[in-house]
Enzyme design. Sequence first.
Site, PDB file in Angstrom:
ATOM      1  N   ARG A  61       0.892  -1.183  34.784  1.00 55.52           N
ATOM      2  CA  ARG A  61       0.368  -0.168  33.854  1.00 55.52           C
ATOM      3  C   ARG A  61       0.044  -0.738  32.484  1.00 55.52           C
ATOM      4  NH1 ARG A  61       5.419   3.506  33.811  1.00 55.52           N
ATOM      5  NH2 ARG A  61       6.268   1.406  33.804  1.00 55.52           N
TER       6      ARG A  61
ATOM      7  N   GLN B   1       7.485   5.150   4.465  1.00 55.51           N
ATOM      8  CA  GLN B   1       6.054   5.426   4.579  1.00 55.51           C
ATOM      9  C   GLN B   1       5.447   4.438   5.564  1.00 55.51           C
ATOM     10  OE1 GLN B   1       4.199   6.333   0.724  1.00 55.51           O
ATOM     11  NE2 GLN B   1       2.707   4.771   1.177  1.00 55.51           N
TER      12      GLN B   1
ATOM     13  N   ASN C  62       1.498   2.995   6.617  1.00 56.87           N
ATOM     14  CA  ASN C  62       0.098   2.982   6.198  1.00 56.87           C
ATOM     15  C   ASN C  62      -0.720   2.230   7.234  1.00 56.87           C
ATOM     16  OD1 ASN C  62       0.926   4.087   3.637  1.00 56.87           O
ATOM     17  ND2 ASN C  62       1.511   2.022   3.035  1.00 56.87           N
TER      18      ASN C  62
ATOM     19  N   ARG D 138      -8.058  -8.612   1.532  1.00 54.22           N
ATOM     20  CA  ARG D 138      -7.319  -7.620   0.743  1.00 54.22           C
ATOM     21  C   ARG D 138      -6.064  -8.288   0.208  1.00 54.22           C
ATOM     22  NH1 ARG D 138      -8.871  -2.057   2.098  1.00 54.22           N
ATOM     23  NH2 ARG D 138     -10.272  -2.076   3.883  1.00 54.22           N
TER      24      ARG D 138
ATOM     25  N   HIS E 218      -1.134  -8.113  -3.183  1.00 56.89           N
ATOM     26  CA  HIS E 218      -0.551  -6.918  -3.795  1.00 56.89           C
ATOM     27  C   HIS E 218       0.974  -6.911  -3.767  1.00 56.89           C
ATOM     28  CE1 HIS E 218      -4.455  -5.150  -2.006  1.00 56.89           C
ATOM     29  NE2 HIS E 218      -4.699  -5.577  -3.230  1.00 56.89           N
TER      30      HIS E 218
ATOM     31  N   LYS F 103       7.963  -4.710   3.417  1.00 59.77           N
ATOM     32  CA  LYS F 103       6.947  -4.298   4.376  1.00 59.77           C
ATOM     33  C   LYS F 103       7.195  -4.985   5.702  1.00 59.77           C
ATOM     34  CE  LYS F 103       3.204  -4.220   0.933  1.00 59.77           C
ATOM     35  NZ  LYS F 103       1.946  -4.868   0.544  1.00 59.77           N
TER      36      LYS F 103
ATOM     37  N   HIS G  52       1.515  -9.747  -1.150  1.00 62.86           N
ATOM     38  CA  HIS G  52       1.036  -9.724   0.232  1.00 62.86           C
ATOM     39  C   HIS G  52      -0.465  -9.482   0.269  1.00 62.86           C
ATOM     40  CE1 HIS G  52      -0.066  -7.387   3.896  1.00 62.86           C
ATOM     41  NE2 HIS G  52       0.454  -8.470   4.440  1.00 62.86           N
TER      42      HIS G  52
ATOM     43  N   TYR H 216       1.296  -0.935   8.276  1.00 60.24           N
ATOM     44  CA  TYR H 216       2.356  -1.343   7.367  1.00 60.24           C
ATOM     45  C   TYR H 216       3.487  -0.328   7.455  1.00 60.24           C
ATOM     46  CZ  TYR H 216      -1.471  -3.521   4.600  1.00 60.24           C
ATOM     47  OH  TYR H 216      -2.545  -4.227   4.166  1.00 60.24           O
TER      48      TYR H 216
ATOM     49  N   LYS I 179     -11.309  -4.649  -7.699  1.00 60.28           N
ATOM     50  CA  LYS I 179      -9.929  -4.664  -8.199  1.00 60.28           C
ATOM     51  C   LYS I 179      -9.234  -5.967  -7.808  1.00 60.28           C
ATOM     52  CE  LYS I 179      -6.399  -2.168  -6.457  1.00 60.28           C
ATOM     53  NZ  LYS I 179      -5.596  -0.984  -6.122  1.00 60.28           N
TER      54      LYS I 179
END
Length: 185
Positions: free
Chosen positions: A23, A46, A48, A59, A62, A72, A119, A132, A168
């Site tokens: 499967r 949280q 994300n 990206r 940060h 994270k 990161h 995340y 940014k």
Amino acid sequence: MIIEPISLKDAFIIKQEPIEDERGYFARTFCKKTLKEYGVEFEMLQTNMAFNRYSKTLRGMHFQKPPFSEEKIVSCFQGSIYDVIIDIRLESATFGKWFGTVLSADNKLSLYVPKGFAHGYQTLEDNSSINYMVSEYYTPAYESGVRWNDSFFDIQWPITDGLLISDKDKKWGDFRANINGISLL
């Protein structure tokens, strides 16, 4: 889940142990008990998701400043990314060092990012999706970053031309200048 230490203090790779049959497979991607055995008290507040249409999307790099510093666990469930972390903890034995690894749907690896690390990632394929798990709520006033190509860190990205980077992320300040006058952490 298997925890595999890496070259940066307190950070590690998480390997899944898939149980497969005709499967497909089943694998644990998070276990608070296993993390605690390695000294990590990760409380997920949280989750994300980031979807990236194009390869060569970058990206980062940060982090959130105290008192909203975050841990994270980063995974790539579709496509592949080159994921990078930098230890920016001044007191750390691995301060200023970076680590990069491929996270992909195929290799089923995750990266644990401790507090005090910047990161970021670069997509290696179109249509890459990243998840995340985060230990702190996003707090815009405490968001910060370092430039992806800051010579202080000399990150060796696999792709260097034709990058898609937000304005940014292009404008994060020089780390050497910030470390002397502004509290990064």
